[in-house]
Design a protein around this motif. Structure first.
Motif, short mmCIF file in Angstrom:
data_model
loop_
_atom_site.label_atom_id
_atom_site.label_comp_id
_atom_site.label_asym_id
_atom_site.label_seq_id
_atom_site.Cartn_x
_atom_site.Cartn_y
_atom_site.Cartn_z
N PHE A 186 0.44 4.36 0.43
CA PHE A 186 0.01 5.38 1.64
C PHE A 186 -0.52 4.90 2.49
O PHE A 186 0.71 5.82 3.67
CB PHE A 186 -1.69 5.15 1.33
CG PHE A 186 -2.49 6.32 0.13
CD1 PHE A 186 -2.17 7.44 -0.97
CD2 PHE A 186 -2.93 4.95 -0.84
CE1 PHE A 186 -2.31 7.66 -1.75
CE2 PHE A 186 -3.37 5.20 -1.93
CZ PHE A 186 -3.16 6.16 -2.80
N CYS A 187 0.14 3.40 2.77
CA CYS A 187 0.78 2.69 4.21
C CYS A 187 2.78 3.33 4.00
O CYS A 187 2.66 2.70 5.43
CB CYS A 187 0.02 1.92 4.59
SG CYS A 187 -1.53 1.81 4.97
N GLU A 232 -6.35 7.31 -1.23
CA GLU A 232 -6.04 8.37 -0.07
C GLU A 232 -6.65 8.76 1.71
O GLU A 232 -6.78 9.06 2.29
CB GLU A 232 -5.11 9.22 -1.21
CG GLU A 232 -4.43 10.34 -0.23
CD GLU A 232 -3.64 11.26 -0.94
OE1 GLU A 232 -2.91 11.69 -1.19
OE2 GLU A 232 -4.40 11.77 -2.18
N ASP A 241 -9.03 7.30 2.39
CA ASP A 241 -9.23 6.00 3.90
C ASP A 241 -7.83 5.68 5.17
O ASP A 241 -8.52 5.77 5.87
CB ASP A 241 -9.07 4.36 2.82
CG ASP A 241 -10.10 4.18 1.98
OD1 ASP A 241 -10.98 5.52 2.22
OD2 ASP A 241 -10.42 3.35 1.20
N HIS A 242 -7.27 6.39 4.19
CA HIS A 242 -5.33 7.05 5.45
C HIS A 242 -5.91 7.78 6.02
O HIS A 242 -5.72 8.64 6.60
CB HIS A 242 -4.65 6.59 4.56
CG HIS A 242 -4.17 5.73 4.08
ND1 HIS A 242 -5.24 4.44 2.88
CD2 HIS A 242 -3.65 3.94 4.46
CE1 HIS A 242 -5.12 3.87 2.41
NE2 HIS A 242 -3.53 3.31 3.03
N CYS A 294 1.37 -0.94 -0.10
CA CYS A 294 0.00 0.18 -0.07
C CYS A 294 0.75 1.11 -0.04
O CYS A 294 1.65 1.57 0.80
CB CYS A 294 -1.34 -0.04 1.13
SG CYS A 294 -2.16 1.54 1.25
N CYS A 313 -4.51 -2.67 6.49
CA CYS A 313 -4.77 -1.01 5.69
C CYS A 313 -5.92 -0.46 6.02
O CYS A 313 -6.63 -1.26 5.24
CB CYS A 313 -4.19 -1.49 4.18
SG CYS A 313 -4.54 -0.30 3.17
N PRO A 314 -6.18 1.07 6.26
CA PRO A 314 -7.40 1.10 6.24
C PRO A 314 -7.98 1.31 4.95
O PRO A 314 -9.54 1.69 5.01
CB PRO A 314 -7.36 2.72 7.08
CG PRO A 314 -5.54 2.75 6.69
CD PRO A 314 -5.01 1.65 6.46
#
Length: 180
Positions: A157-158, A177, A179-180, A155, A172-173
């Motif tokens: 974004f993570c 983007e 969602d993060h 991910c 991972c949420p």
């Protein structure tokens, strides 16, 4: 000259005519007695405009208020449109930036050599950015993000590569983007 607020005196010629036609003081006019009980009031007009027209300065003020309200509405609509356009441009730039980051991560995971594209000195930076924005869509970004998640459990974004798909899904949420 008689006062306006005082009732018509019995010596008045108009009063005498009304009394001959059956009028009694204090009652309303008309066949059924449903008309006016008091005489029509007068307004002394200082301007030379006709009956039913307001004084010119009042009409001008009213027109100015209406015009000011129209301008406020137009300004409000323009501001809303501008905000919408700015938000759209910002989202487009975010898609391009996220696509570039995801592409670099994919290239690195596939052990490809990451090559920075060289910019021509003759071209302005703004023109090149606009060209890239037109080519890269949100669907392209989603496709690339899904490839990173499905094939490499990564991910962007993570900023983390998970060991399994299950670990990715539980830790991972989300995909985007936002969602993060």
């Amino acid at each position: 000259m008689a006062r306006i607020e005082a009732p018509i005196p019995p010596s008045n010629i108009g009063f005498k005519l009304l009394k001959q036609m059956g009028y009694t003081p204090g009652s309303a006019l008309g066949k059924e007695g449903s008309g006016r009980a008091e005489p029509v009031g007068i307004q002394i007009r200082r301007t030379r405009v006709g009956i039913g027209r307001e004084e010119p300065h009042k009409e001008k003020r009213k027109r100015e208020e209406i015009e000011a309200e129209r301008n406020r509405m137009k300004e409000s609509e323009l501001m809303e449109e501008f905000g919408s356009r700015q938000k759209s441009q910002w989202r487009s730039r975010r898609v391009v930036v996220n696509f570039m980051k995801a592409k670099a991560a994919l290239d690195q995971l596939e052990n490809k050599e990451v090559v920075e594209p060289k910019k021509n000195e003759d071209e302005e930076d703004g023109e090149q950015d606009e060209e890239e924005e037109e080519e890269i869509t949100e669907e392209d970004l989603q496709e690339l993000l899904m490839k990173l998640r499905d094939e490499y459990q990564y991910c962007p974004f993570c900023g983390f590569q998970y060991e399994t798909v299950e670990a990715l899904q539980s830790n991972c949420p989300g995909i985007n983007e936002d969602d993060h």
